[in-house]
Design an enzyme around this catalytic site. Structure first.
Site: not given
Ligand code: UT7
Length: 330
Positions: A114, A254, A285
């Site tokens: 990520c 994020h 996500n």
């Protein structure tokens, strides 16, 4: 600011298909209420069977190039960050290079989960500021639905597909990359991983039967590390520039969980909630793509004035983490 690398163009691509919480209720033992209160997510996008990390990345890249007013022939280097490459090899970057017709571009995949966009940003900054390459194209793209176990409620509600791209160069107007700070801690590698398909566990009937081709995460543990590491990365990034939280106009974190975002946002108490930028509700996500999709979304929806500072921060498997401070010069 002509000696500093800038993001001079951005683009994104989200697949059309929306997977809602209501649909997930039909697939696993979960509820819209649990997902919304525990994660902030309402829906996420799912790539079509004939859409891949490379094809989504190509669309995002074309949009970023158009935004930067450059052509594929102007690109010297392509960095693709993904945990869901089309193939183990050749790289997805080479597939994207071919599809774009970016014939002179050297091309490579990187993997920082990520945190991929921030790792790519630091490489692009280094390349253009040292004169090694003039125009660098970053593509972040994920087809996470290809590695999700849609019988595992602890992961399947969280992730979605999507891509984004940025062009980094010294020339042109855009967002100056003032600083990127990165970190990693391989001690925690087991808390979030896909164990199968690599050389330790090449794909066999047994690895598939054991579900080793799916994401596995110790969510609760990861949560705590994510908050701590992103907070510290933001602090370190500001200190490196001798700035304070008050100097920041926007935060693009994020998009892993609204509660993680809220915890990190506490550091930026002076900002109204809408300046902690969120796409988690609509896209979930999207791993490497997450921060870059949100950044593009922000630029599309809000006029950013010259001098405004945008803090990006991310955390992911590895563990890896980072923060970047961008300053608008438009
Ligand atoms: O992108 C890389 C970084 N990723 C992250 O940062 C993700 C970090 N982790 C998280 O966001 C959260 O830990 C989760 C959203 C994954 C889970 O939330 P949580 O509040 O930490 O829940 P938990 O794992 O502690 O589970 C609480 C309960 C458990 O039930 P019991 O054992 O208390 O009976 C789970 O089985 O919630 C249950 N649960 C669910 N219930 C309904 C877990 N997933 C679900 C679900 N629907 N989808």
């Amino acid at each position: 600011m002509n000696n500093k690398a800038k993001v001079i163009g951005t683009g994104s691509y989200l697949p059309e298909r929306i997977l809602t919480n209501r649909e997930l209720e039909q697939m696993v033992d979960t509820s819209d209420e649990w997902i919304v209160t525990r994660t902030g997510m309402k829906e996420r996008r799912i790539a079509a069977p004939d859409e891949f990390t490379s094809t989504m990345g190509v669309i995002a890249a074309r949009r970023a190039l158009e935004d930067a007013k450059l052509t594929p022939q102007d690109i010297d280097y392509i960095i693709v960050a993904t945990i869901t490459p089309d193939y183990p090899f050749p790289s997805t970057a080479c597939l994207i290079q071919q599809a774009l017709g970016a014939k002179k571009a050297a091309s490579v995949d990187i993997q920082a989960a990520c945190t991929g966009y921030l790792y790519a940003l630091s490489m692009a900054k280094a390349f253009v500021e040292t004169g090694v390459y003039k125009n660098v194209l970053i593509v972040v793209s994920e087809k996470l639905s290809s590695i999700i176990d849609y019988k595992d409620r602890s992961t399947c509600v969280l992730f979605g597909d999507g891509a984004a791209a940025s062009v980094v160069s010294l020339e042109g107007k855009g967002l100056v990359i003032q600083s990127v700070r990165l970190g990693a801690d391989g001690e925690q590698a087991d808390l979030l991983k896909m164990a199968g398909g690599g050389c330790r566990h090449p794909t066999t009937v047994e690895t598939v039967e054991q579900g080793m081709h799916y994401i596995k995460m110790a969510g609760n543990e990861v949560f705590k590390h994510a908050v701590r590491r992103m907070e510290a990365a933001c602090k370190e990034c500001l200190e490196a520039l001798q700035l304070q939280e008050l100097d920041v106009s926007w935060v693009v974190p994020h998009q892993a969980n609204i509660r993680i975002i809220d915890a990190v946002a506490k550091r930026f108490e002076h900002l109204p909630p809408e300046r902690i930028y969120k796409t988690v509700e609509k896209y979930g996500n999207t791993s490497a793509s997450s921060v870059a999709i949100a950044l593009h979304d922000l630029l599309q929806n809000h006029p950013i004035k010259t001098g405004e500072k945008i803090m990006l921060t991310a955390f992911g498997s590895g563990f890896t983490w980072g923060a970047a401070l961008l300053e608008a010069d438009r």
